[in-house]
Design an enzyme around this catalytic site. Structure first.
Site, PDB file in Angstrom:
ATOM      1  CG  HIS A 157     114.624  84.272  40.829  1.00 33.29           C
ATOM      2  ND1 HIS A 157     113.326  83.913  40.732  1.00 33.29           N
ATOM      3  CD2 HIS A 157     115.314  84.701  39.858  1.00 33.29           C
ATOM      4  CE1 HIS A 157     113.259  83.679  39.382  1.00 33.29           C
ATOM      5  NE2 HIS A 157     114.306  84.214  38.716  1.00 33.29           N
ATOM      6  CG  LEU A 158     121.095  83.876  40.329  1.00 35.49           C
ATOM      7  CD1 LEU A 158     121.761  83.093  38.893  1.00 35.49           C
ATOM      8  CD2 LEU A 158     122.361  84.400  41.295  1.00 35.49           C
ATOM      9  CG  HIS A 159     117.985  90.113  41.672  1.00 38.99           C
ATOM     10  ND1 HIS A 159     118.151  89.064  42.437  1.00 38.99           N
ATOM     11  CD2 HIS A 159     118.402  91.335  42.229  1.00 38.99           C
ATOM     12  CE1 HIS A 159     118.166  89.714  43.770  1.00 38.99           C
ATOM     13  NE2 HIS A 159     118.491  90.935  43.815  1.00 38.99           N
ATOM     14  CB  ILE A 160     122.391  91.527  36.617  1.00 37.50           C
ATOM     15  CG1 ILE A 160     122.910  90.077  36.374  1.00 37.50           C
ATOM     16  CG2 ILE A 160     123.485  92.575  36.555  1.00 37.50           C
ATOM     17  CD1 ILE A 160     123.442  89.801  34.905  1.00 37.50           C
TER      18      ILE A 160
END
Ligand SMILES: [Zn+2]
Length: 168
Positions: free
Chosen positions: A118-121
């Protein structure tokens, strides 16, 4: 640079049991934003504090959509992610007055992503000289009260309940 990014590695993996669902999907489903340290909910993305912060105010911008593949993400979602990074930097600037920021993504476990699916910045405030106190492992635990303090200090700058001080 390598040392700078390595503290983010596997921070959630070691904390969450294997059987649990994706935490980045779970947190926004729960309504208790204060307990979950959710700072802001947008249409496609949300901002949440990192429970194992690299620095005070370390937060993450996360799409609601469950994907770890950046190439799959819709342009509208990408745009909102970056807009929320911008909002986060503005909020951190007013709440914590850092000297600079690191922001970026670790794509895949090989790149150090703790939650690779799950992408996250990451958005990490930096202060001149803080490199001298950089933790060498990800095992540094921060007292929950300190996280809650940071959350309460930061959140009003996201929801607009404090005046915008820029330009004033
Ligand atoms: Zn997810």
């Amino acid at each position: 640079m390598q040392r700078l990014w390595s503290p983010w590695r596997s921070q959630y993996v070691s904390e969450e049991p294997e059987s649990r669902e994706c935490i980045f999907c779970e947190f926004p489903r729960d309504r208790d934003d204060e307990r979950n340290l959710v700072l802001y909910r947008g249409e496609r993305t949300y901002a949440i504090m990192n429970r194992f912060p690299y620095n005070s105010g370390h937060l993450m911008v996360v799409p609601y959509e469950h994907t770890g593949d950046l190439t799959e993400v819709a342009p509208e979602t990408l745009a909102e992610m970056m807009a929320l990074v911008q909002r986060s930097v503005a909020a951190l600037g007013r709440a914590f007055r850092p000297d600079g920021y690191n922001t970026g993504m670790n794509l895949g476990r090989a790149a150090g992503a703790g939650v690779a699916d799950h992408l996250h910045i990451h958005v990490v405030p930096r202060w001149v000289g803080d490199v001298n106190f950089m933790p060498v492992t990800a095992d540094v635990k921060v007292m929950p009260e300190l996280l809650a303090d940071s959350y309460r200090k930061l959140r009003p700058y996201f929801d607009g309940s404090l005046p915008d001080e820029r330009g004033g």
